[in-house]
Motif scaffolding. Structure first.
Motif, short mmCIF file in Angstrom:
data_model
loop_
_atom_site.label_atom_id
_atom_site.label_comp_id
_atom_site.label_asym_id
_atom_site.label_seq_id
_atom_site.Cartn_x
_atom_site.Cartn_y
_atom_site.Cartn_z
N GLY A 8 -28.18 -38.97 1.31
CA GLY A 8 -26.74 -39.08 1.13
C GLY A 8 -26.28 -38.18 0.01
O GLY A 8 -27.10 -37.58 -0.69
N GLY A 9 -24.99 -38.10 -0.17
CA GLY A 9 -24.42 -37.30 -1.24
C GLY A 9 -24.35 -38.10 -2.54
O GLY A 9 -24.73 -39.27 -2.58
N ALA A 10 -23.83 -37.47 -3.57
CA ALA A 10 -23.66 -38.15 -4.85
C ALA A 10 -22.69 -39.31 -4.67
O ALA A 10 -21.65 -39.18 -4.01
CB ALA A 10 -23.12 -37.17 -5.89
N ARG A 11 -23.05 -40.46 -5.23
CA ARG A 11 -22.23 -41.67 -5.18
C ARG A 11 -21.92 -42.13 -3.76
O ARG A 11 -20.89 -42.74 -3.49
CB ARG A 11 -20.93 -41.48 -5.96
CG ARG A 11 -21.14 -41.29 -7.43
CD ARG A 11 -21.50 -42.63 -8.08
NE ARG A 11 -21.96 -42.44 -9.43
CZ ARG A 11 -23.20 -42.68 -9.84
NH1 ARG A 11 -24.11 -43.11 -9.00
NH2 ARG A 11 -23.54 -42.51 -11.09
N VAL A 161 -26.48 -42.05 4.38
CA VAL A 161 -25.45 -42.93 3.84
C VAL A 161 -24.26 -42.09 3.39
O VAL A 161 -24.42 -41.13 2.64
CB VAL A 161 -26.00 -43.76 2.66
CG1 VAL A 161 -24.90 -44.67 2.09
CG2 VAL A 161 -27.21 -44.59 3.09
N ALA A 162 -23.08 -42.46 3.88
CA ALA A 162 -21.83 -41.83 3.46
C ALA A 162 -20.82 -42.94 3.22
O ALA A 162 -20.70 -43.86 4.05
CB ALA A 162 -21.32 -40.86 4.52
N ALA A 163 -20.12 -42.89 2.10
CA ALA A 163 -19.10 -43.89 1.76
C ALA A 163 -19.67 -45.31 1.83
O ALA A 163 -18.98 -46.25 2.21
CB ALA A 163 -17.89 -43.73 2.66
N GLY A 164 -20.94 -45.45 1.45
CA GLY A 164 -21.58 -46.76 1.45
C GLY A 164 -22.00 -47.26 2.82
O GLY A 164 -22.51 -48.38 2.94
N LEU A 165 -21.83 -46.45 3.85
CA LEU A 165 -22.14 -46.86 5.21
C LEU A 165 -23.39 -46.15 5.72
O LEU A 165 -23.43 -44.91 5.77
CB LEU A 165 -20.97 -46.54 6.15
CG LEU A 165 -19.64 -47.20 5.76
CD1 LEU A 165 -18.52 -46.65 6.64
CD2 LEU A 165 -19.74 -48.70 5.86
N PRO A 166 -24.44 -46.91 6.08
CA PRO A 166 -25.67 -46.28 6.56
C PRO A 166 -25.58 -45.92 8.05
O PRO A 166 -25.06 -46.67 8.86
CB PRO A 166 -26.72 -47.39 6.35
CG PRO A 166 -25.95 -48.66 6.42
CD PRO A 166 -24.56 -48.36 5.91
#
Length: 170
Positions: A8-11, A161-166
């Protein structure tokens, strides 16, 4: 044994997701967090302390800024499940140490494949942004992409994972 790469990206929520995966391993009481970060400044020192606090008493920490394959082998003897966070910092440490990368990547993949315990590894997906404007930045992006591909081919599961969504990739 199962192994999972969480990209995933940062955060993006990748570390939180990876920690939840390890904590959900049935019967796992002793968990080992293999840290590749180094506290080279006050901000990183505070970040590391916050992460340790968030993990709680089930976790012990093994620092492996460059000797990651050996860290996985050691942790798998001591733990019920293992979390590596993160491969991207490990790559940065290796590049700063000016070591040959492919032998390190190969050793890591052998350690992943032979790990007898559930293993979750975290990595940043750095190839989705702009093209870096320096040769070192471009080399880092390219090597991170190669590392992620090699690890993804080795693990049994991969999640983005993006925006907290796997999103399950494999």
């Amino acid at each position: 044994m199962t192994s999972t790469l969480v990209l995933g990206g940062a955060r993006s929520g990748k570390s939180r997701h990876a920690q939840a995966l390890v904590e959900a391993v049935p019967g796992a009481e002793k968990l080992v967090y293999i840290a590749t970060a180094q506290a080279l400044d006050d901000e990183m020192e505070a970040r590391i302390a916050r992460h340790r606090e968030d993990r709680g008493p089930r976790w012990s920490t093994l620092e492996a800024p460059t000797a990651l394959a050996e860290g996985i082998e050691r942790a798998s003897r001591e733990a019920d499940a293992v979390l590596v966070d993160c491969l991207t910092l490990w790559l940065s440490n290796l590049m700063l140490a000016d070591v040959a990368l492919q032998p390190q990547f190969d050793g890591l993949c052998r350690a992943i494949a032979s790990c007898p315990k559930p293993l979750v590894l975290v990595a940043n997906e750095v190839g989705l942004g702009i093209v870096p404007d320096t040769p070192l930045g471009r080399r880092f992006r390219d090597e991170a992409g190669r590392l992620n591909q090699q690890v993804a081919a080795t693990v049994t599961h991969a999640v983005f994972v993006a925006a907290g969504l796997p999103l399950t990739l494999k």
